[in-house]
Design an enzyme around this catalytic site. Structure first.
Site, PDB file in Angstrom:
ATOM      1  N   LYS A 150       0.842  -1.208   0.000  1.00 41.31           N
ATOM      2  CA  LYS A 150       0.000   0.000   0.000  1.00 41.31           C
ATOM      3  C   LYS A 150       0.880   1.262   0.000  1.00 41.31           C
ATOM      4  CE  LYS A 150      -3.651  -2.394  -0.390  1.00 41.31           C
ATOM      5  NZ  LYS A 150      -4.522  -3.079   0.527  1.00 41.31           N
TER       6      LYS A 150
HETATM    7  C1  LIG Z   1      -5.575  -4.198   0.868  1.00 45.30           C
HETATM    8  C2  LIG Z   1      -7.028  -3.981   0.957  1.00 45.30           C
HETATM    9  C3  LIG Z   1      -7.767  -4.294   2.110  1.00 45.30           C
HETATM   10  C4  LIG Z   1      -7.200  -5.093   3.251  1.00 45.30           C
HETATM   11  O1  LIG Z   1      -6.104  -4.523   3.846  1.00 45.30           O
HETATM   12  P1  LIG Z   1      -5.288  -5.382   4.921  1.00 45.30           P
HETATM   13  O2  LIG Z   1      -4.499  -4.337   5.643  1.00 45.30           O
HETATM   14  O3  LIG Z   1      -4.431  -6.333   4.154  1.00 45.30           O
HETATM   15  O4  LIG Z   1      -6.263  -6.062   5.798  1.00 45.30           O
HETATM   16  C5  LIG Z   1      -9.097  -3.927   2.177  1.00 45.30           C
HETATM   17  N1  LIG Z   1      -9.704  -3.304   1.139  1.00 45.30           N
HETATM   18  C6  LIG Z   1      -9.043  -3.029   0.000  1.00 45.30           C
HETATM   19  C7  LIG Z   1      -9.771  -2.327  -1.093  1.00 45.30           C
HETATM   20  C8  LIG Z   1      -7.697  -3.364  -0.133  1.00 45.30           C
HETATM   21  O5  LIG Z   1      -7.048  -3.120  -1.280  1.00 45.30           O
END
Ligand SMILES: *Cc1c(COP(=O)(O)O)cnc(C)c1O
Length: 391
Positions: free
Chosen positions: A189
């Protein structure tokens, strides 16, 4: 041949320094670093409260729980998202109601929501996903945004901003608009803690509930239990909570990443602008439609759609890109095509014509802060060569 990954984490700042401080402090779980991370994050997005947790999925779960979602409730979710957005609805025994998205932005729009409400007047919750880093139209100048519609119909709204840090929409910062906003710090991210997430809210009651439920339903923080004058064993359990707190080891990485968040964003904008310019003439590519200003968009993803003019199908295109040393990804295979949701909710492709159209050709191109112009040139040339049949 150079290898260009789909995404690459940048950890060249104070990460190691802050991790070392945690190790030397002798306290590896939630404490001062997590508190500081929460403080800085709340400041950055302009919200009263930020709660650090061990994933965005945890934040989404806690958020829905705090909003009061339970068995039998229905929650609007976009069809084009990661399963985490929707699985949390099921954690609480509620049911998702899937909304198709807008072509070009892959977002839920005010019009899509209005139509969804007209067809499903019993749905009282909505999860919005700010797809790819571009915010959905939560607010606008004539008060007809998603947040306004939700208010009008008494729908509580939680934002899945896993892609959208930092981002804004019409002058408002993502994290400060909906009842609750959830961010992800998963490894790929825009900023990372390895694994981690953050929930932001301005609502005092939601904040209190989330804080208690993220640590077993205990009415005292773990850090408070070991630092205050009251004995550490003296606590009460007010609900069967979860184990979702963010350890200081992860928060240490987050604090270092925060220091570079604006720089990361500038670099992502540079990459998006490069693609915008150099792929604009390719009539076989539908470019991501950007309704906000370049700097409002977090550019977590650069998603394109190979349209009917493309000489190669999406999967072949991905194979050829990979053979040229370039990593790509697909965001997403829509949820109506996933066995669990399809079978549980009897979903049909014909109910989601836009998501289906996107799915036929969607590819996300490499985007990460350290990506060089030379690498970008190679990606663009490869795309053009594949279409020309040269690769
Ligand atoms: C990555 C992601 C999540 C989950 O994030 P985590 O921190 O891995 O739990 C939720 N929603 C979207 C749209 C994502 O891309």
């Amino acid at each position: 041949m150079q290898k260009i990954p789909f995404s690459k984490v940048s950890c060249n700042g104070n990460e190691l320094k802050y991790i070392t401080e945690v190790l030397e402090s002798g306290w590896l779980t939630t404490a001062g670093k997590a508190l500081k991370f929460e403080e800085l994050f709340a400041q950055k997005v302009g919200t009263k409260h930020a709660c650090a947790v061990n994933s965005c999925t945890a934040a989404l779960h806690l958020g829905l729980e705090a909003l009061g979602v339970g068995a039998g409730d229905k929650v609007f979710v976009p069809d084009m998202t990661f399963t985490a957005t929707t699985e949390v609805v099921r954690y609480l025994g509620a049911d998702p109601v899937f909304l198709d998205v807008e072509y070009g932005t892959t977002l839920i729009t005010p019009a899509i929501l209005e139509k969804g409400i007209a067809e499903n007047p019993d749905v009282k919750y909505l999860i919005v996903v700010h797809f790819g880093g571009q915010a959905a139209e939560m607010v606008n100048s004539d008060n007809t945004g998603i947040a306004d519609i939700c208010k009008k119909y008494g729908i509580k709204v939680m934002e899945d901003a896993a892609h959208a840090f930092p981002a804004t929409i019409n002058g408002r910062t993502i994290g400060s608009i909906g009842d609750i906003t959830c961010f992800s710090f998963y490894a790929n991210k825009t900023i990372t803690t390895g694994e981690g997430g953050m929930l932001t809210t301005d609502d005092e009651d939601i904040y209190k509930r989330v804080k208690v439920m993220r640590l077993h339903g205990i009415n005292r923080d773990v850090w408070d239990r070991f630092t205050s004058d009251k004995p550490s064993w003296e606590y009460d359990v007010v609900a069967p909570g979860y184990k979702y707190n963010m350890p200081d080891l992860n928060a240490a990485i987050g604090l270092a990443q925060m220091e570079h968040a604006d720089y990361f964003k500038t670099e992502r904008i540079r990459i998006a602008e490069y693609y915008n310019t150099h792929l604009a003439a390719c009539e076989w590519i539908d470019m991501p439609v950007c309704k906000v200003g370049m700097s409002e968009h977090a550019w977590h993803l650069y998603p394109v759609v190979l349209n009917e003019k493309s000489t190669v199908a999406r999967n072949t295109f991905i194979e050829k890109m990979s053979a040229a040393g370039i990593g790509t990804s697909v965001h997403y295979k829509p949820l109506h095509r996933m066995t669990y949701y399809r079978e549980t909710y009897d979903l049909k492709p014909s109910d989601f014509p836009v998501a289906e159209k996107i799915w036929q050709g969607n590819v996300s191109l490499p985007i990460f802060p350290e990506m060089t112009d030379e690498q970008l040139a190679h990606v663009c040339k490869t795309i053009i060569d594949i279409q020309a049949g040269k690769l």
